[in-house]
Design an enzyme around this catalytic site. Structure first.
Site, PDB file in Angstrom:
ATOM      1  N   SER A  22     -86.200  78.450  15.705  1.00 30.27           N
ATOM      2  CA  SER A  22     -86.654  79.801  16.043  1.00 30.27           C
ATOM      3  C   SER A  22     -87.868  80.196  15.205  1.00 30.27           C
ATOM      4  O   SER A  22     -88.082  79.707  14.103  1.00 30.27           O
ATOM      5  CB  SER A  22     -85.529  80.809  15.804  1.00 30.27           C
ATOM      6  OG  SER A  22     -84.364  80.435  16.513  1.00 30.27           O
TER       7      SER A  22
HETATM    8  N1  SAH Z   1     -80.474  78.465  14.791  1.00 32.50           N
HETATM    9  C1  SAH Z   1     -81.300  77.361  15.227  1.00 32.50           C
HETATM   10  C2  SAH Z   1     -81.944  77.666  16.560  1.00 32.50           C
HETATM   11  C3  SAH Z   1     -81.881  76.483  17.450  1.00 32.50           C
HETATM   12  S1  SAH Z   1     -82.181  76.789  19.157  1.00 32.50           S
HETATM   13  C4  SAH Z   1     -82.322  76.988  14.170  1.00 32.50           C
HETATM   14  O1  SAH Z   1     -82.423  77.685  13.161  1.00 32.50           O
HETATM   15  O2  SAH Z   1     -82.988  75.972  14.311  1.00 32.50           O
HETATM   16  C5  SAH Z   1     -80.560  77.114  19.767  1.00 32.50           C
HETATM   17  C6  SAH Z   1     -79.530  76.043  19.617  1.00 32.50           C
HETATM   18  O3  SAH Z   1     -78.374  76.495  20.297  1.00 32.50           O
HETATM   19  C7  SAH Z   1     -79.892  74.700  20.224  1.00 32.50           C
HETATM   20  O4  SAH Z   1     -79.782  73.695  19.279  1.00 32.50           O
HETATM   21  C8  SAH Z   1     -78.846  74.514  21.342  1.00 32.50           C
HETATM   22  O5  SAH Z   1     -78.431  73.181  21.535  1.00 32.50           O
HETATM   23  C9  SAH Z   1     -77.699  75.369  20.838  1.00 32.50           C
HETATM   24  N2  SAH Z   1     -76.756  75.813  21.859  1.00 32.50           N
HETATM   25  C10 SAH Z   1     -77.006  76.204  23.136  1.00 32.50           C
HETATM   26  N3  SAH Z   1     -75.867  76.520  23.761  1.00 32.50           N
HETATM   27  C11 SAH Z   1     -74.841  76.321  22.867  1.00 32.50           C
HETATM   28  C12 SAH Z   1     -73.422  76.471  22.905  1.00 32.50           C
HETATM   29  N4  SAH Z   1     -72.790  76.866  24.018  1.00 32.50           N
HETATM   30  N5  SAH Z   1     -72.726  76.176  21.796  1.00 32.50           N
HETATM   31  C13 SAH Z   1     -73.332  75.746  20.666  1.00 32.50           C
HETATM   32  N6  SAH Z   1     -74.660  75.587  20.562  1.00 32.50           N
HETATM   33  C14 SAH Z   1     -75.422  75.869  21.646  1.00 32.50           C
END
Ligand code: SAH
Length: 231
Positions: free
Chosen positions: A75
């Protein structure tokens, strides 16, 4: 807070990935309206360049989302700061910061690292096995303790509920009632909600039986998806 990290050269960072680059990012976040000094200090400490591929490391301290593989992104720093600030604004009675926080969407592990650097007990769920393994390795290297789980996090992590705060870092069409049920009294949940037509960053607070909801503005997140992915 520095003492939470070891002094390996890669953790200190050099050149474009140095403390100075991090300090400049913190100034930019301050100018962009981030006020909570605890959040600014934590983000000034966590080496974001270690949460992305080396090829992109020179861009780590730009205020932008970056690809982390598997179609996902780390993000944008401003969004991480704003969501963290929202979680810290009104912790449950008797807590300086929410004591136990659930994150849905570990991704790179960066948001979890920022929370851990604030002294928070972090539980983080990720559906893509490969991303989770990388995130775990990075967090371990930095000496940051985060409890992680490979699962579909839409319905939270019931074994460890209730949480003092919940942060969802992928956008769903709604907030699952099962997830909301894992938010303790006085707790805050922040989550992007909406589809391709536009997402709102929502902040929900539980006061007894009441849930108060406000929108913190428009955001862009990757979608919250069902099921898990294993390599
Ligand atoms: N907090 C992260 C943001 C990553 S983007 C950071 O600091 O890098 C969002 C993430 O959510 C992705 O890795 C994606 O695979 C995950 N995601 C999407 N749907 C999900 C679900 N149902 N359960 C767990 N993770 C999920």
């Amino acid at each position: 807070m520095m003492s939470r990290f070891n002094s390996r050269p890669e953790a200190r960072g050099l050149g474009m990935t140095s403390q100075r680059a991090r300090d400049r990012l913190i100034e930019r976040l301050r100018e962009a309206g981030i006020r909570d000094e605890r959040v600014l200090v934590a983000m000034g400490t966590v080496p974001r360049h270690l949460f992305i591929d080396e090829a992109l490391a020179s861009r780590a301290y730009e205020d932008t989302a970056l690809p982390i593989g598997n179609g996902q992104t780390i993000s944008q720093p401003w969004v991480v700061a704003r969501m963290t600030e929202a979680l810290l604004e009104a912790p449950p009675v008797g807590q300086d910061v929410p004591r136990r926080v659930l994150e849905v969407g570990t991704g790179s592990g960066y948001q979890a690292a920022v929370l851990a650097a604030l002294g928070i007990e972090v539980y983080s769920v990720e559906r893509i096995d490969e991303l989770l393994r990388q995130a775990r390795r990075r967090l371990r290297k930095l000496g940051l303790e985060v409890r992680t789980r490979h699962d579909d996090g839409r319905i939270g992590w019931s074994e460890h509920a209730p949480f003092d705060a919940i942060i969802v870092t992928a956008a769903g069409a709604m907030i699952d009632p099962q997830l909301l049920a894992q938010l303790g009294d006085g707790g805050t949940l922040v989550a992007p909600v909406g589809g391709a037509g536009g997402q709102q960053l929502l902040r929900l607070r539980r006061q007894g039986d009441r849930i108060e909801q406000v929108s913190l503005g428009t955001v862009v997140f990757v979608p919250l998806l069902a099921g898990t992915v294993s390599a």
